[in-house]
Design a protein around this motif. Structure first.
Motif, PDB file in Angstrom:
ATOM      1  N   PRO A 102      -1.229   1.036  -1.262  1.00  0.00           N
ATOM      2  CA  PRO A 102      -2.244   0.928  -2.454  1.00  0.00           C
ATOM      3  C   PRO A 102      -1.944   0.566  -4.075  1.00  0.00           C
ATOM      4  O   PRO A 102      -0.737   0.428  -4.660  1.00  0.00           O
ATOM      5  N   PRO A 119       1.347   7.628  -1.913  1.00  0.00           N
ATOM      6  CA  PRO A 119       0.172   8.442  -1.662  1.00  0.00           C
ATOM      7  C   PRO A 119       1.175   8.875  -0.421  1.00  0.00           C
ATOM      8  O   PRO A 119       1.715   9.227   0.004  1.00  0.00           O
ATOM      9  N   ALA A 120       0.198  10.059  -0.340  1.00  0.00           N
ATOM     10  CA  ALA A 120       0.669  11.463   1.193  1.00  0.00           C
ATOM     11  C   ALA A 120       0.658  10.080   2.526  1.00  0.00           C
ATOM     12  O   ALA A 120       1.999  10.737   3.008  1.00  0.00           O
ATOM     13  N   ARG A 123       3.910   7.899   1.798  1.00  0.00           N
ATOM     14  CA  ARG A 123       5.563   9.305   1.830  1.00  0.00           C
ATOM     15  C   ARG A 123       5.387  10.409   3.248  1.00  0.00           C
ATOM     16  O   ARG A 123       6.863   9.922   3.511  1.00  0.00           O
TER      17      ARG A 123
END
Length: 455
Positions: A102, A119-120, A123
């Motif tokens: 993003p 972001p998760a 990750r």
């Protein structure tokens, strides 16, 4: 990990002296044997590369990164996964496996994007990829998050320094923040295991901070098959309306104010005041193009060029003028040198690493257009000197060939992996051999640069 670090370092042969790059056929012949040696007893290494701009806008940094990924994958068999902001209209196809992160556009530089961290979902993608080594190429939010993740995963982290972003602040009315920005940069790089700086001078500045990080030099190379004097074209010059008997002064780069556009325009004004209107070629595009065209209405604007079109346009000029002081290496300087042009540049650390004032370039006071104009006038009035200086710049460029330069980066990767390997893996190589091997290879480019800086 132990077998991987040994595998990556063991296939490296003795370091080669600078010289012309082997032809692609030679590289292809060697690729299978290198890959085989690398994978012997271990899977290929996985490298996660985090970039603020891998391919959505073309610049010198991402050209170098794409070339590095291509070299690493071809010569070692390693798998490289890149995490970067992307665009629906990228400047070129990426090398390697690219994962979009993003990002938002930067208000005052809408051609660039700012990654919003890790972001998760991304990750988890990194964790599933299970990198053996993390390479950070920008000290942004994405880089900081990747560094934190690398520490949690106990993965070696190597950073490459491409831009001293604090040097841009003066051009946006934020010069008062330079000292703070520089401290933050050093904090970021100091938290990594290894940092690759483009010149020894920047490396010494980082070492002076006593941060404990291992500092190595990753210089840049030039494709001499593409950039060379044989690309010069009288027909191309004639098509632009240039007088064949008068020198053409060229600018190459993104058209943004931090590339020294104001100093370039002021220099051309001063030169014009001393005689006939100069012949000026501008190669590149960017947000400041309209300003630059208004400022230099007599110049020929070729726009954005790549490949053979770029090489022909550059070699068809005579004098390369680069007043920028924000470069960390100056890939465009090296491309102009390989094209056989006489070089006039700002007297800055990056140019001093490449060029010797009065021999293969004229280095001028960075904020003094009168100095640039005098240098240009002297070359325009003495074309024998112009040709001699171009020939010396061409000779100088021969020390910077991509194959050797990128082999050194692979060795730095290997050193980073060896440094984080467990004790049992180090038993595979004697401590004396490991110290000798990594010390010799990691210092090669520094030694080359030091030798080149002597008369």
């Amino acid at each position: 990990m132990p077998a991987l670090s040994h595998g990556l370092s063991r296939f490296r042969g003795e370091a080669k002296p600078p010289g012309p790059s082997p032809r692609r056929s030679r590289e292809s012949m060697a690729m299978d044997s290198k890959a085989s040696m690398f994978t012997h007893g271990a899977r290929p290494a996985r490298i996660a590369l985090f970039s603020g701009n891998y391919n959505y806008t073309l610049d010198g940094a991402n050209k170098s990164l794409n070339r590095l990924v291509d070299h690493v994958q071809r010569t070692t068999g390693a798998q490289v996964r890149i995490y970067s902001p992307t665009s629906p209209t990228p400047a070129f196809a990426p090398v390697g496996e690219l994962v979009s992160v993003p990002s938002v556009t930067i208000p005052f530089r809408r051609d660039y994007r700012l990654a919003l961290g890790l972001p998760a979902a991304v990750r988890r993608d990194v964790e599933a990829f299970a990198p053996d080594l993390i390479h950070l190429s920008a000290p942004d939010l994405l880089g900081a998050a990747a560094l934190k993740l690398g520490r949690r995963l106990k993965t070696p982290v190597v950073a490459s320094l491409h831009t001293l972003f604090d040097s841009y602040l003066d051009y946006y009315g934020l010069g008062g923040l330079r000292a703070l920005a520089r401290r933050r940069l050093w904090q970021f790089y100091g938290a990594c295991d290894f940092v690759m700086t483009p010149t020894p001078a920047i490396g010494e500045e980082l070492r002076a901070q006593n941060l404990g990080v291992q500092v190595r030099t990753w210089a840049r190379g030039v494709d001499a098959d593409l950039f060379n004097p044989a690309r010069r074209s009288a027909d191309w010059r004639a098509a632009q309306g240039f007088d064949p008997d008068r020198p053409v002064i060229v600018f190459l780069g993104r058209l943004v104010m931090e590339k020294g556009l104001a100093a370039f325009a002021d220099t051309i004004d001063r030169l014009a005041a001393s005689g006939p209107s100069p012949q000026v070629l501008i190669i590149g595009d960017g947000p400041a193009r309209a300003w630059f065209q208004e400022r230099l209405p007599m110049a020929t604007f070729a726009g954005f060029l790549t490949g053979e079109a770029l090489a022909t346009a550059l070699a068809s000029a005579d004098i390369f003028l680069n007043p920028s002081t924000t470069e960390t290496f100056g890939n465009v300087n090296l491309e102009a040198m390989a094209s056989g042009l006489a070089i006039v540049c700002a007297d800055a650390p990056n140019t001093r690493a490449l060029l010797r004032d009065g021999r293969d370039a004229i280095l001028c006071a960075p904020s003094d257009p009168a100095s640039y104009a005098q240098a240009l006038l002297s070359l325009c009035q003495d074309q024998n000197r112009l040709r001699r200086m171009g020939a010396k710049a061409l000779d100088r460029s021969a020390a910077y060939r991509w194959t050797e330069i990128l082999d050194e980066v692979v060795d730095i990767y290997a050193e980073a992996l060896d440094a984080r390997a467990s004790a049992p893996s180090r038993a595979e190589v004697s401590p004396h051999e490991l110290r000798a091997r990594t010390g010799r290879r990691a210092g090669l480019i520094d030694a080359q640069a030091a030798a080149l800086s002597t008369p």
